[in-house]
Write a protein that holds these residues in place. Structure first.
Motif, PDB file in Angstrom:
ATOM      1  N   GLY A   1       0.872  -1.088   0.026  1.00  0.00           N
ATOM      2  CA  GLY A   1      -0.070  -0.136  -0.030  1.00  0.00           C
ATOM      3  C   GLY A   1       0.838   1.149  -0.062  1.00  0.00           C
ATOM      4  O   GLY A   1       1.854   1.328  -0.625  1.00  0.00           O
ATOM      5  N   SER A   2       0.247   2.218   0.671  1.00  0.00           N
ATOM      6  CA  SER A   2       1.159   3.514   0.707  1.00  0.00           C
ATOM      7  C   SER A   2       1.840   3.879   1.771  1.00  0.00           C
ATOM      8  O   SER A   2       1.729   3.174   2.777  1.00  0.00           O
ATOM      9  N   GLY A   3       2.760   4.671   1.814  1.00  0.00           N
ATOM     10  CA  GLY A   3       3.499   5.342   3.176  1.00  0.00           C
ATOM     11  C   GLY A   3       2.624   5.941   3.919  1.00  0.00           C
ATOM     12  O   GLY A   3       1.614   6.375   3.607  1.00  0.00           O
ATOM     13  N   THR A   4       2.720   6.005   5.013  1.00  0.00           N
ATOM     14  CA  THR A   4       2.055   6.602   6.224  1.00  0.00           C
ATOM     15  C   THR A   4       2.534   7.629   7.314  1.00  0.00           C
ATOM     16  O   THR A   4       3.809   7.498   7.343  1.00  0.00           O
ATOM     17  N   ILE A   5       1.744   8.445   7.678  1.00  0.00           N
ATOM     18  CA  ILE A   5       2.229   9.473   8.736  1.00  0.00           C
ATOM     19  C   ILE A   5       1.305   9.427   9.979  1.00  0.00           C
ATOM     20  O   ILE A   5      -0.046   9.409   9.746  1.00  0.00           O
ATOM     21  N   ASN A   6       1.845   9.064  11.254  1.00  0.00           N
ATOM     22  CA  ASN A   6       1.165   9.254  12.205  1.00  0.00           C
ATOM     23  C   ASN A   6       1.870  10.413  13.311  1.00  0.00           C
ATOM     24  O   ASN A   6       2.900   9.989  13.533  1.00  0.00           O
ATOM     25  N   VAL A   7       1.209  11.234  13.856  1.00  0.00           N
ATOM     26  CA  VAL A   7       1.731  12.190  14.764  1.00  0.00           C
ATOM     27  C   VAL A   7       1.513  11.623  16.089  1.00  0.00           C
ATOM     28  O   VAL A   7       0.268  11.432  16.573  1.00  0.00           O
ATOM     29  N   GLY A   8       2.474  10.955  16.677  1.00  0.00           N
ATOM     30  CA  GLY A   8       1.927  10.024  17.864  1.00  0.00           C
ATOM     31  C   GLY A   8       2.212  10.802  19.185  1.00  0.00           C
ATOM     32  O   GLY A   8       1.625  10.548  20.354  1.00  0.00           O
ATOM     33  N   LYS A   9       2.951  11.970  19.324  1.00  0.00           N
ATOM     34  CA  LYS A   9       3.141  12.603  20.545  1.00  0.00           C
ATOM     35  C   LYS A   9       3.720  14.121  20.370  1.00  0.00           C
ATOM     36  O   LYS A   9       4.267  14.421  19.368  1.00  0.00           O
ATOM     37  N   ILE A  10       3.072  15.221  21.221  1.00  0.00           N
ATOM     38  CA  ILE A  10       3.344  16.237  21.178  1.00  0.00           C
ATOM     39  C   ILE A  10       3.618  16.710  22.523  1.00  0.00           C
ATOM     40  O   ILE A  10       2.947  16.430  23.346  1.00  0.00           O
TER      41      ILE A  10
END
Length: 369
Positions: free
Chosen positions: A225-234
């Motif tokens: 499938g495609s590459g992904t991005i997850n913002v997990g922490k700020i």
């Protein structure tokens, strides 16, 4: 009770939670098991109570069967309906590590025992490589690759016996975990116009990341499938009434063939330049994607024996480590449902253990006998 089931239950009975990490008892148990078969196994200590085990027999170009001895923590014992250290009920073996992946280890060991009892000659090399610390830092496999390459010198193909429902994992995404460090200017919360709010800047970056995530969906790999991005922490700010002069964003970025950790990092740096934000992008865990050819002898053989298809894996496994580190062409293949990994009342079906033993016996015969 069939031996593979009894063996799996014995392996589950050992507490090898990671963290804190203690593979010593289970590693010594496996060594004794192999010693009883007349097969010499080497225990490798790479930290306090942290162990790997390598057993190799036969010569010439051969096969590695790999698995990890550690498990994730059990968690709240009171939430378990079954004994987390092994209980058989309704044709299932329950317990932490039953499916991830002591069931797979049991199938490999039981297959080897059957072949030894038959006095089968190993014409090509078979290496059993059982490692610690897979669940946290991959330290066990890294230690072998860095210090025991000779043990894998004649190994061309490898199988990681993780649970896959007997599907053949030939591709996996890479990792480009990143930390974005954002600078601002501190001021009193009553006069925010005198400062430069780093958290606001982080919000602008996050919005750009959401847009980038949508763009990534346009490029797809057939298996991954495609590459992904997850913002997990700020994380940012010091107190309620102060303008934050610093903020961090931690990003889980999964990459597909054609992408690299460095190219993923450049995408984030481009966002900072576009927004005119002062900051730094740090790569935390760069790992390349991996994909085997459908024409590989390993893939063709597994298809023939298992009668199943190939698939991709979004998560990272040690297959890529051995593939890049020592040139061992690795697939992931084993008994059990991977969706049950790390769950309360984790289990593997008894018939999957029996089927797995037969599968690995056929695989060893094909590559090594």
């Amino acid at each position: 009770m069939e031996e593979v089931v009894e063996l799996a239950k014995s392996l589950v009975s050992f507490n090898s939670e990671s963290p804190p990490g203690n593979e010593k008892p289970i590693a010594f148990f496996i060594k004794d098991f192999l010693d009883d078969l007349g097969l010499e196994a080497q225990l490798i200590e790479f930290g306090k109570n942290r162990y790997n085990l390598i057993a190799s027999f036969g010569k010439k170009e051969g096969l590695m069967l790999n698995g990890h001895m550690d498990t994730v923590p059990i968690g709240n014992v009171e939430s378990w309906k079954f004994d987390p250290f092994g209980e058989i009920k309704d044709e299932k073996l329950y317990g932490r590590g039953a499916v991830d992946m002591k069931g797979g280890l049991a199938c490999v060991l039981a297959a080897v025992k059957n072949l030894v009892k038959e006095k089968v000659e190993f014409k090509r090399k078979l290496s059993l490589v059982f490692v610690g610390d897979e669940e946290v830092g991959l330290a066990g496999s890294k230690f072998i690759i860095e210090n025991y390459k000779d043990a894998l010198r004649d190994i061309r193909y490898g199988i990681i016996a993780e649970p896959t429902n007997f599907l053949i994992t030939t591709a996996q995404k890479g990792i480009a975990d990143m930390k974005v460090k954002i600078k601002g200017k501190a001021a009193h919360g009553s006069r925010p116009e005198l400062g430069d709010n780093a958290i606001y800047k982080a919000c602008d970056i996050v919005q750009e990341l959401r847009e980038l995530s949508e763009k990534l969906k346009k490029k797809k790999d057939t298996l991954l499938g495609s590459g992904t991005i997850n913002v997990g922490k700020i994380a940012g700010g010091t107190k309620l009434n102060a303008v934050p002069d610093y903020c961090e964003i931690e990003i889980d970025r999964r990459i597909i063939p054609g992408e690299t950790p460095q190219s993923a990092k450049k995408q984030i740096e481009k966002i900072l330049r576009k927004l005119k934000i002062k900051g730094e992008v740090e790569l935390l865990l760069p790992r390349l994607p991996m994909k085997l050819s459908e024409n590989s002898l390993l893939v063709k053989t597994l298809k023939e024996i298992a009668g199943t298809k190939t698939k991709g894996e979004a998560a990272y496994t040690e297959a890529e480590l051995y593939y890049r580190g020592v040139g061992v062409e690795c697939a992931v293949f084993g008994p059990g449902n991977p969706d049950l990994s790390h769950t309360t009342d984790e289990y593997i079906k008894i018939d999957e253990l029996k089927k797995g033993r037969v599968m690995f016996e056929k695989i060893i015969r094909k590559f090594c006998c």
